[in-house]
Design a protein around this motif. Structure first.
Motif, PDB file in Angstrom:
ATOM      1  N   SER A  94       4.418  32.394  12.384  1.00  0.00           N
ATOM      2  CA  SER A  94       3.262  32.261  13.285  1.00  0.00           C
ATOM      3  C   SER A  94       3.312  31.023  14.176  1.00  0.00           C
ATOM      4  O   SER A  94       2.611  30.940  15.176  1.00  0.00           O
ATOM      5  CB  SER A  94       1.969  32.217  12.458  1.00  0.00           C
ATOM      6  OG  SER A  94       1.860  30.971  11.780  1.00  0.00           O
ATOM      7  N   GLY A  95       4.095  30.017  13.805  1.00  0.00           N
ATOM      8  CA  GLY A  95       4.125  28.795  14.608  1.00  0.00           C
ATOM      9  C   GLY A  95       4.898  27.703  13.900  1.00  0.00           C
ATOM     10  O   GLY A  95       5.560  27.943  12.883  1.00  0.00           O
ATOM     11  N   SER A  96       4.837  26.470  14.432  1.00  0.00           N
ATOM     12  CA  SER A  96       5.562  25.357  13.786  1.00  0.00           C
ATOM     13  C   SER A  96       4.690  24.107  13.779  1.00  0.00           C
ATOM     14  O   SER A  96       3.734  23.979  14.553  1.00  0.00           O
ATOM     15  CB  SER A  96       6.884  25.090  14.501  1.00  0.00           C
ATOM     16  OG  SER A  96       6.617  24.683  15.827  1.00  0.00           O
ATOM     17  N   VAL A  97       5.048  23.168  12.870  1.00  0.00           N
ATOM     18  CA  VAL A  97       4.276  21.933  12.704  1.00  0.00           C
ATOM     19  C   VAL A  97       5.249  20.835  12.285  1.00  0.00           C
ATOM     20  O   VAL A  97       6.331  21.115  11.753  1.00  0.00           O
ATOM     21  CB  VAL A  97       3.162  22.145  11.635  1.00  0.00           C
ATOM     22  CG1 VAL A  97       3.753  22.308  10.250  1.00  0.00           C
ATOM     23  CG2 VAL A  97       2.155  20.998  11.636  1.00  0.00           C
ATOM     24  N   THR A  98       4.863  19.568  12.554  1.00  0.00           N
ATOM     25  CA  THR A  98       5.725  18.431  12.193  1.00  0.00           C
ATOM     26  C   THR A  98       5.304  17.841  10.851  1.00  0.00           C
ATOM     27  O   THR A  98       4.110  17.670  10.582  1.00  0.00           O
ATOM     28  CB  THR A  98       5.619  17.337  13.289  1.00  0.00           C
ATOM     29  OG1 THR A  98       6.091  17.897  14.514  1.00  0.00           O
ATOM     30  CG2 THR A  98       6.438  16.109  12.944  1.00  0.00           C
ATOM     31  N   LEU A  99       6.301  17.508  10.010  1.00  0.00           N
ATOM     32  CA  LEU A  99       6.058  16.737   8.780  1.00  0.00           C
ATOM     33  C   LEU A  99       6.644  15.355   9.042  1.00  0.00           C
ATOM     34  O   LEU A  99       7.794  15.246   9.457  1.00  0.00           O
ATOM     35  CB  LEU A  99       6.769  17.373   7.584  1.00  0.00           C
ATOM     36  CG  LEU A  99       6.664  18.888   7.404  1.00  0.00           C
ATOM     37  CD1 LEU A  99       7.469  19.324   6.183  1.00  0.00           C
ATOM     38  CD2 LEU A  99       5.201  19.311   7.247  1.00  0.00           C
ATOM     39  N   ARG A 100       5.847  14.295   8.801  1.00  0.00           N
ATOM     40  CA  ARG A 100       6.352  12.948   9.115  1.00  0.00           C
ATOM     41  C   ARG A 100       6.298  12.067   7.860  1.00  0.00           C
ATOM     42  O   ARG A 100       5.266  11.989   7.189  1.00  0.00           O
ATOM     43  CB  ARG A 100       5.518  12.326  10.235  1.00  0.00           C
ATOM     44  CG  ARG A 100       6.133  11.018  10.795  1.00  0.00           C
ATOM     45  CD  ARG A 100       5.264  10.436  11.900  1.00  0.00           C
ATOM     46  NE  ARG A 100       5.230  11.254  13.111  1.00  0.00           N
ATOM     47  CZ  ARG A 100       6.105  11.145  14.104  1.00  0.00           C
ATOM     48  NH1 ARG A 100       7.096  10.267  14.031  1.00  0.00           N
ATOM     49  NH2 ARG A 100       6.006  11.911  15.180  1.00  0.00           N
ATOM     50  N   PHE A 101       7.437  11.402   7.552  1.00  0.00           N
ATOM     51  CA  PHE A 101       7.524  10.520   6.381  1.00  0.00           C
ATOM     52  C   PHE A 101       7.922   9.124   6.847  1.00  0.00           C
ATOM     53  O   PHE A 101       8.958   8.966   7.493  1.00  0.00           O
ATOM     54  CB  PHE A 101       8.586  11.029   5.400  1.00  0.00           C
ATOM     55  CG  PHE A 101       8.315  12.420   4.891  1.00  0.00           C
ATOM     56  CD1 PHE A 101       7.593  12.618   3.727  1.00  0.00           C
ATOM     57  CD2 PHE A 101       8.787  13.541   5.579  1.00  0.00           C
ATOM     58  CE1 PHE A 101       7.346  13.907   3.257  1.00  0.00           C
ATOM     59  CE2 PHE A 101       8.543  14.827   5.121  1.00  0.00           C
ATOM     60  CZ  PHE A 101       7.814  15.015   3.955  1.00  0.00           C
ATOM     61  N   PHE A 102       7.120   8.119   6.510  1.00  0.00           N
ATOM     62  CA  PHE A 102       7.484   6.731   6.869  1.00  0.00           C
ATOM     63  C   PHE A 102       8.297   6.077   5.748  1.00  0.00           C
ATOM     64  O   PHE A 102       9.021   5.133   5.963  1.00  0.00           O
ATOM     65  CB  PHE A 102       6.225   5.903   7.152  1.00  0.00           C
ATOM     66  CG  PHE A 102       5.521   6.330   8.426  1.00  0.00           C
ATOM     67  CD1 PHE A 102       6.101   6.102   9.668  1.00  0.00           C
ATOM     68  CD2 PHE A 102       4.296   6.977   8.381  1.00  0.00           C
ATOM     69  CE1 PHE A 102       5.477   6.499  10.837  1.00  0.00           C
ATOM     70  CE2 PHE A 102       3.657   7.377   9.545  1.00  0.00           C
ATOM     71  CZ  PHE A 102       4.246   7.140  10.779  1.00  0.00           C
ATOM     72  N   HIS A 103       8.063   6.567   4.513  1.00  0.00           N
ATOM     73  CA  HIS A 103       8.830   6.015   3.379  1.00  0.00           C
ATOM     74  C   HIS A 103       9.707   7.143   2.864  1.00  0.00           C
ATOM     75  O   HIS A 103       9.192   8.173   2.436  1.00  0.00           O
ATOM     76  CB  HIS A 103       7.878   5.547   2.264  1.00  0.00           C
ATOM     77  CG  HIS A 103       6.805   4.634   2.766  1.00  0.00           C
ATOM     78  ND1 HIS A 103       7.051   3.329   3.130  1.00  0.00           N
ATOM     79  CD2 HIS A 103       5.486   4.858   2.997  1.00  0.00           C
ATOM     80  CE1 HIS A 103       5.924   2.790   3.564  1.00  0.00           C
ATOM     81  NE2 HIS A 103       4.957   3.691   3.497  1.00  0.00           N
ATOM     82  N   PHE A 104      10.999   6.979   2.914  1.00  0.00           N
ATOM     83  CA  PHE A 104      11.888   8.062   2.481  1.00  0.00           C
ATOM     84  C   PHE A 104      13.240   7.462   2.092  1.00  0.00           C
ATOM     85  O   PHE A 104      13.593   6.355   2.495  1.00  0.00           O
ATOM     86  CB  PHE A 104      12.061   9.111   3.596  1.00  0.00           C
ATOM     87  CG  PHE A 104      12.636   8.540   4.876  1.00  0.00           C
ATOM     88  CD1 PHE A 104      14.013   8.539   5.110  1.00  0.00           C
ATOM     89  CD2 PHE A 104      11.793   7.961   5.827  1.00  0.00           C
ATOM     90  CE1 PHE A 104      14.530   7.995   6.272  1.00  0.00           C
ATOM     91  CE2 PHE A 104      12.311   7.414   6.989  1.00  0.00           C
ATOM     92  CZ  PHE A 104      13.681   7.428   7.224  1.00  0.00           C
ATOM     93  N   SER A 105      13.980   8.240   1.295  1.00  0.00           N
ATOM     94  CA  SER A 105      15.316   7.788   0.868  1.00  0.00           C
ATOM     95  C   SER A 105      16.364   8.711   1.503  1.00  0.00           C
ATOM     96  O   SER A 105      16.027   9.773   2.035  1.00  0.00           O
ATOM     97  CB  SER A 105      15.417   7.896  -0.658  1.00  0.00           C
ATOM     98  OG  SER A 105      15.264   9.259  -1.028  1.00  0.00           O
ATOM     99  N   ALA A 106      17.607   8.319   1.385  1.00  0.00           N
ATOM    100  CA  ALA A 106      18.702   9.144   1.934  1.00  0.00           C
ATOM    101  C   ALA A 106      18.727  10.494   1.217  1.00  0.00           C
ATOM    102  O   ALA A 106      18.926  11.552   1.836  1.00  0.00           O
ATOM    103  CB  ALA A 106      20.026   8.417   1.746  1.00  0.00           C
ATOM    104  N   ALA A 107      18.481  10.463  -0.105  1.00  0.00           N
ATOM    105  CA  ALA A 107      18.497  11.709  -0.892  1.00  0.00           C
ATOM    106  C   ALA A 107      17.384  12.653  -0.417  1.00  0.00           C
ATOM    107  O   ALA A 107      17.577  13.872  -0.326  1.00  0.00           O
ATOM    108  CB  ALA A 107      18.291  11.382  -2.369  1.00  0.00           C
ATOM    109  N   GLN A 108      16.253  12.043  -0.083  1.00  0.00           N
ATOM    110  CA  GLN A 108      15.129  12.864   0.386  1.00  0.00           C
ATOM    111  C   GLN A 108      15.488  13.525   1.724  1.00  0.00           C
ATOM    112  O   GLN A 108      15.211  14.699   1.943  1.00  0.00           O
ATOM    113  CB  GLN A 108      13.882  11.971   0.539  1.00  0.00           C
ATOM    114  CG  GLN A 108      12.602  12.746   0.716  1.00  0.00           C
ATOM    115  CD  GLN A 108      11.383  11.825   0.733  1.00  0.00           C
ATOM    116  OE1 GLN A 108      11.496  10.611   0.622  1.00  0.00           O
ATOM    117  NE2 GLN A 108      10.217  12.411   0.895  1.00  0.00           N
ATOM    118  N   LYS A 109      16.134  12.740   2.596  1.00  0.00           N
ATOM    119  CA  LYS A 109      16.519  13.286   3.912  1.00  0.00           C
ATOM    120  C   LYS A 109      17.482  14.475   3.713  1.00  0.00           C
ATOM    121  O   LYS A 109      17.341  15.521   4.337  1.00  0.00           O
ATOM    122  CB  LYS A 109      17.180  12.197   4.775  1.00  0.00           C
ATOM    123  CG  LYS A 109      17.578  12.733   6.163  1.00  0.00           C
ATOM    124  CD  LYS A 109      18.273  11.678   6.991  1.00  0.00           C
ATOM    125  CE  LYS A 109      18.628  12.199   8.369  1.00  0.00           C
ATOM    126  NZ  LYS A 109      19.451  13.421   8.373  1.00  0.00           N
TER     127      LYS A 109
END
Length: 701
Positions: A94-109
């Protein structure tokens, strides 16, 4: 046993350490939330809920709302803006949305690479690329296993440092499973009562509040109006009511001296007064006389607005006891008020040949010894003092009546100590409690159910209403001119300093600095100063000079809040009034308007004022009725503040809220009376134990 059904051996009293994963450290964190056993955990109710029971198509999400969405990551990049962030684009059909993370690790990426299917939960906000979810909770989905959405609304519990929502939810869930399997929350409300008041069972209510089905009204839950919340509030208020009824019964089973007589002394005192008691004073005195004539201890609360003449009623009650050969103890919360009572009562009683003793914490050893001797020998008919009256070396010859002024200022243990002093050979003293803080009806019904209440609802003739004005700090020069002109016309003024710091030392410094400044700005006036750190003799000297008109402007901290009576004072300025409760402001304002001159109270505030600050000062401007103000104070600040409950250990409700649940209080009173009349003592004891535990001993006042 009542028709409440057979008792089962419940799990509710087991300590939290029986739960999986709860060791000493976690138990200590739970104890900070007052959770010690499984029942405490079951009564640790959510503050609010999140709806994770359905997945919303991305096209249907709305700004500001929490939502569960599902989709596939189409891109994940690190973006260097003002803050480095990991930005993922999530899309469904139906559409798209942005998820934004300011705290993250390489594994999470790596775990959020393009093509990954996710289910996310978070608040929809506006970001630089349209709708965004900042730091959403998420889980990876795979095509083989379907992950069910939540079955119930997700509870958000009151938490403490180091104890997170997931852990709390897991613990509550363990307790609920045990409850369903083994029972444990015994139903102590008889079936007939549940039916009459349309209440669900306790177990049903507790389970629903921890696991509300998706169709439940979240608004109703947020407002505390859901039938499940009402069920718990009803039972908690009932337990408090029952404990106070028990206390009342206990008191009525004790012995006290029946006091009768004293009419000649009273007539002599009234004849010496420059006025006649009002009808309200006479009515309240009649109620007191009926109590004193009985062979059981009186427990009566007399409420009267500022200046309604409670002190005279107390004096006339005291004469009845003294005429019967008994002593009277009068206790006040501050040295200033106690000393003022001492002066008033001496003026009234010495012409009647009654000796008045005075006990203060700051008396010299010789003076104190003399006073103690008069008290123990019984030559002092009336003893006035502060909490100094509690000390072990104070021994009464024959204490028949205890009068406590502004009782909510004293801790429960102090009041118990004074009552114990009068217990002699099986007889208790009568107790008369006075307050100028009008108690809202809802509070009187719940917190003072053990007391008989009287209200002096009439002011003596000749009193002029006080006009209240609210003025910002920038207009201080105008206010100072107003003081100048008022004093030039022969009147007197108060200038009250309040400080946000609780420290008495800082309050006193502020008052000293204000007095110096005002004296410099108003050199033609005589400026006096009183604060809590002055020696009693110095305070008395200043107050006497003010009463005699030798001081025109009195700068003070809130020590002058109660009891100070100078009819010529017609102007009061209160600095930073937004820092005080409404009841306290009303008390202070009551120091003016005690004569026939038009009187004013200026609330000198510092901008900006909060919404609540504006509302509160507006109430002061519009109303001079202490009961209206007390109701508003209860609404804005809650019962703990009003009753001085912080120090008593009473009325700390876990679930009930006196303001919100006011409309069920009458049903609660009826239910309490019915349980008592039916003699269902087992139910009564269990209800009190469940909700009040060991706190019931506090109520023995």
């Amino acid at each position: 046993m009542s028709d409440s059904g057979q008792q089962t051996v419940g799990v509710n009293q087991r300590p939290v350490t029986v739960l999986k994963g709860v060791g000493p450290q976690l138990a200590e964190k739970l104890a900070r939330l007052q959770v010690h056993n499984l029942q405490d955990l079951l009564f640790h109710l959510p503050l609010r809920y999140q709806d994770r029971t359905r997945v919303t198509p991305i096209a249907g999400i709305q700004l500001g709302q929490d939502a569960v969405i599902e989709g596939t990551v189409s891109a994940a990049n690190i973006v260097m803006g003002r803050r480095r962030s990991l930005v993922c684009r999530l899309q469904d059909g139906s559409g798209s949305v942005t998820l934004r993370f300011f705290h993250f690790s390489a594994a999470q990426k790596q775990g959020l690479a393009a093509g990954t299917r996710l289910r996310c939960y978070g608040e929809v906000r506006r970001g630089s690329s349209g709708f965004e979810l900042f730091h959403p909770e998420y889980q990876r989905l795979d095509s083989e296993h379907e992950v069910a959405v939540e079955e119930f609304l997700t509870p958000i519990y009151p938490a403490t440092e180091g104890l997170h929502q997931n852990r709390l939810r897991a613990l509550c869930e363990q307790a609920l499973v045990l409850l369903e399997k083994e029972g444990g929350l015994d139903e102590w409300l008889p079936a007939s009562m549940l039916q009459q008041h349309e209440l669900m069972s306790l177990q049903e209510a507790v389970i629903l509040l921890h696991r509300p089905p998706p169709e439940v009204s979240q608004q109703q839950l947020l407002d505390g109006q859901h039938p499940a919340q009402r069920r718990l509030a009803f039972e908690e208020l009932l337990a408090h009511q029952l404990s106070l009824l028990q206390l009342r019964q206990r008191v009525q089973s004790l012995n006290a001296y029946a006091l009768d007589g004293g009419d000649p002394l009273r007539q002599a005192l009234i004849a010496a007064l420059p006025f006649q008691p009002t009808q309200a004073q006479q009515r309240v005195l009649q109620e007191i006389d009926q109590d004193l004539a009985r062979p059981h201890p009186m427990l009566r609360l007399v409420q009267g607005d500022v200046g309604s003449g409670k002190t005279l009623v107390a004096a006339l009650a005291a004469l009845k006891a003294i005429a019967g050969g008994h002593q009277v103890a009068l206790m006040a919360p501050t040295e200033i008020l106690a000393e003022q009572h001492y002066q008033s009562f001496r003026g009234w009683f010495e012409p009647l040949d009654i000796e008045v003793a005075w006990l203060s914490g700051k008396q010299g050893a010789r003076v104190r010894r003399e006073q103690l001797e008069k008290i123990s020998q019984g030559s002092a008919g009336l003893v006035v003092g502060t909490h100094a009256l509690f000390q072990d070396d104070v021994v009464f010859a024959r204490l028949g009546l205890v009068i406590i002024d502004e009782q909510h200022r004293f801790g429960v243990h102090q009041r118990l100590a004074l009552k114990a002093k009068g217990e002699r050979s099986g007889y208790q003293p009568h107790q008369l409690i006075m307050t100028a803080t009008p108690i809202p009806r809802t509070l009187a019904m719940s917190a003072y159910a053990d007391l008989d209440c009287s209200v002096i609802d009439q002011l003596p003739p000749g009193r002029t209403p006080v006009e209240t004005v609210v003025i910002p700090e920038e207009r201080r020069p105008e206010v100072i001119n107003r003081v100048r002109s008022g004093c030039a016309e022969g009147r007197q003024a108060y200038w009250v300093c309040t400080l946000v710091e609780e420290s008495e030392a800082l309050q006193c410094q502020a008052a000293e600095a204000s007095a110096e400044t005002l004296q410099a700005l108003l050199p033609e006036l005589r400026v006096g100063l009183v604060h809590g750190r002055m020696k009693p003799a110095e305070k008395t000297q200043v107050m006497q000079a003010y009463s005699a008109g030798e001081i025109q402007l009195l700068v003070a901290t809130t020590v002058i809040e109660v009891g100070v009576d100078v009819p010529n004072a017609s102007l009061m300025i209160i600095e930073n009034p937004e820092r005080l409760g409404l009841a306290q402001l009303h008390q202070l304002r009551g120091r003016v308007g005690r004569g026939a001159t038009r009187s004013y109270c200026v609330l000198l505030y510092r901008a900006p004022l909060s919404q609540m600050g504006r509302e509160r000062l507006g109430i002061m401007r519009e109303s001079s009725d202490g009961f209206v103000i007390a109701e508003k104070d209860l609404e804005l600040r809650g019962p703990g503040e009003l009753l001085g409950v912080r120090q008593t250990g009473l009325v700390q409700y876990r679930i009930a809220d006196l303001q919100r649940d006011a409309e069920i209080l009458e049903s609660v009173q009826d239910a309490a009376k019915w349980l008592h009349d039916e003699g269902l003592n087992d139910n009564v004891q269990h209800l009190i134990l469940r909700w009040m535990g060991e706190r019931e001993q506090y109520a023995q006042v």
